[in-house]
Design an enzyme around this catalytic site. Structure first.
Site, mmCIF file in Angstrom:
data_model
loop_
_atom_site.group_PDB
_atom_site.id
_atom_site.type_symbol
_atom_site.label_atom_id
_atom_site.label_comp_id
_atom_site.label_asym_id
_atom_site.label_seq_id
_atom_site.Cartn_x
_atom_site.Cartn_y
_atom_site.Cartn_z
ATOM 1 N N ASP A 46 0.789 -1.245 0.000
ATOM 2 C CA ASP A 46 0.000 0.000 0.000
ATOM 3 C C ASP A 46 0.825 1.302 0.000
ATOM 4 O OD1 ASP A 46 -1.902 -1.983 0.293
ATOM 5 O OD2 ASP A 46 -2.835 -1.161 2.082
ATOM 6 N N LYS A 64 -6.971 -4.922 -2.500
ATOM 7 C CA LYS A 64 -7.646 -5.240 -1.236
ATOM 8 C C LYS A 64 -8.677 -4.175 -0.889
ATOM 9 C CE LYS A 64 -4.726 -4.224 2.235
ATOM 10 N NZ LYS A 64 -4.971 -2.778 2.456
ATOM 11 N N CYS A 91 -1.977 -2.264 7.748
ATOM 12 C CA CYS A 91 -1.923 -3.237 6.658
ATOM 13 C C CYS A 91 -0.647 -4.065 6.642
ATOM 14 C CB CYS A 91 -2.195 -2.544 5.337
ATOM 15 S SG CYS A 91 -3.920 -1.984 5.311
HETATM 16 C C1 VGL Z 1 -4.720 1.027 5.638
HETATM 17 C C2 VGL Z 1 -6.259 1.968 7.036
HETATM 18 C C3 VGL Z 1 -7.248 1.792 6.109
HETATM 19 C C4 VGL Z 1 -3.299 0.628 5.402
HETATM 20 C C5 VGL Z 1 -5.704 0.830 4.692
HETATM 21 O O1 VGL Z 1 -2.917 0.411 4.232
HETATM 22 O O2 VGL Z 1 -2.538 0.516 6.398
HETATM 23 N N1 VGL Z 1 -5.007 1.581 6.822
HETATM 24 N N2 VGL Z 1 -6.969 1.213 4.931
#
Ligand code: VGL
Ligand code: ZN
Length: 198
Positions: A8, A106, A151
């Site tokens: 991410d 995701k 994540c």
């Molecule tokens: C994430 C919060 C919401 C992350 C993704 O990638 O850590 N955190 N969605």
């Protein structure tokens, strides 16, 4: 076979983004520099529809960072982030991603969040990552990205549960730290579950 799993590293988690992690963009150069040590480099992307139920904006009267119970599981409500096909969902522009490198999406289902790059929070739907890793003969994963306390943590815990050997490169991660110390706690949890913390 050793793989680098990059979690991410998207604009919304970097300074200026809607769910910015402090110094999130600092992981980019570090991660790029690790690539040469790995036979495979694999990416995940948080990839939400606009009506995603992890967004506070989809719960009238609720504010970002409030906790709710969503379909029976604890859910932190977030600002809108990583909406499919928006700038915020794109990889940080400095991140090296080769055209043939796999990207696992995701959080694509409206009703359930997916912090892990492997499974949604109910552990019902797979992103396909486990199958890919097994098919490619990958047994060891080194993980970095954003955010360490969300994540990255849940991806690492799932990877360990699936039987992979996992190393976390702390220099390649940054934490949200909604509560002070969350990043440190995440490292302790991952180590306790069997991860090597580097
Ligand atoms: C994430 C919060 C919401 C992350 C993704 O990638 O850590 N955190 N969605
Ligand atoms: Zn998300």
């Amino acid at each position: 076979v050793d793989a680098l799993l990059v979690v991410d590293v998207q604009n919304d988690f970097c300074p200026g983004g809607s769910l910015a992690v402090e110094n999130g963009d600092a992981v980019v150069a570090f991660i790029n520099a690790q690539r040469r040590d790995f036979a495979r480099v694999i990416f995940s992307k948080d990839w939400h529809p606009k009506n995603h139920e992890s967004f506070a904006s989809n719960h009238p009267g609720k504010k970002p960072y409030e906790q709710i119970t969503l379909h029976g599981v604890q859910q932190t409500l977030w600002p809108d982030h990583c909406v499919q096909n928006t700038f915020g969902a794109q990889f940080h522009p400095g991140l090296i991603v080769k055209p043939d490198e796999p990207i696992f999406l995701k959080g694509t289902h409206q009703e359930i969040d997916s912090l892990s790059a492997f499974y949604d929070n109910l552990h019902q739907r797979s992103t396909g990552l486990t199958n890919y890793l097994k098919r490619e003969g990958i047994t060891k994963i080194t993980c970095g990205g954003l955010a360490l306390d969300y994540c990255v943590k849940f991806s690492v815990l799932d990877a360990l549960a699936e039987g992979f050997a996992v190393t976390v490169m702390t220099e390649g991660c940054r934490a949200v730290n909604l509560n002070a110390g969350d990043g440190e706690k995440a490292l302790v949890e991952m180590r306790a579950a069997g991860a090597v913390i580097k």
